[in-house]
Design a protein around this motif. Structure first.
Motif, PDB file in Angstrom:
ATOM      1  N   TYR A  85      -7.988  -0.889   1.298  1.00 20.31           N
ATOM      2  CA  TYR A  85      -7.343   0.130   2.163  1.00 20.31           C
ATOM      3  C   TYR A  85      -8.564   1.017   2.366  1.00 20.31           C
ATOM      4  N   LEU A 135      -2.448   0.020  -4.389  1.00 18.87           N
ATOM      5  CA  LEU A 135      -2.413  -0.985  -3.610  1.00 18.87           C
ATOM      6  C   LEU A 135      -2.180  -2.376  -4.550  1.00 18.87           C
ATOM      7  N   PHE A 139       0.645  -1.156  -0.153  1.00 19.35           N
ATOM      8  CA  PHE A 139      -0.046  -0.006   0.082  1.00 19.35           C
ATOM      9  C   PHE A 139       0.773   1.295  -0.088  1.00 19.35           C
ATOM     10  N   ILE A 159      -5.298  -1.161   6.124  1.00 24.18           N
ATOM     11  CA  ILE A 159      -5.514  -2.335   5.036  1.00 24.18           C
ATOM     12  C   ILE A 159      -6.588  -3.257   5.671  1.00 24.18           C
TER      13      ILE A 159
END
Length: 126
Positions: A103, A124, A7, A24
């Motif tokens: 996320y 991501l 991420f 996350i």
């Protein structure tokens, strides 16, 4: 969904009196939930939540662009600021993690005001 996720995003934090929070998400033995929940304080300290806030380290420069990278797996997440390793975040959940798949960004308050945060180039991936 995958076992490992990176991420990554850029953040400009002018002010975060209520904290800038991010996480996350994923799937566990109990269903969908936050796997990692991190917060950046008004002083630029990075923390993770596992029932209480645990400091990871410093590295965020307020009033400047910061590249934030979180390399997560089912057990822990390494946090990097501007390419420098800051520390490792533990999971928020105690349930068995099966997948990482999303996320989120948020503020640390529903009533507080004054957070001024810009986010750019969000990815991501694996």
């Amino acid at each position: 969904p995958a076992d490992n996720k990176t991420f990554e995003f850029w953040a400009w934090i002018t002010a975060a009196p209520n904290w800038f929070t991010l996480g996350i998400n994923g799937t566990t033995s109990a269903g969908s939930e936050d796997i990692y929940h991190l917060g950046i304080s008004s002083t630029g300290t990075i923390n993770y939540f596992n029932g209480s806030w645990v400091p990871i380290g410093n590295g965020i420069t307020l009033g400047a662009w910061n590249k934030i990278t979180i390399e997560a797996n089912k057990s822990n997440a390494n946090v990097y600021i501007n390419g420098n390793w800051v520390g490792t975040a533990g999971k928020k959940t105690t349930n068995t993690v099966t997948k990482l798949n999303g996320y989120k960004f948020s503020t640390g308050s529903t009533l507080g005001t004054g957070d001024d945060i810009y986010v750019d180039d969000v990815t991501l991936g694996r």
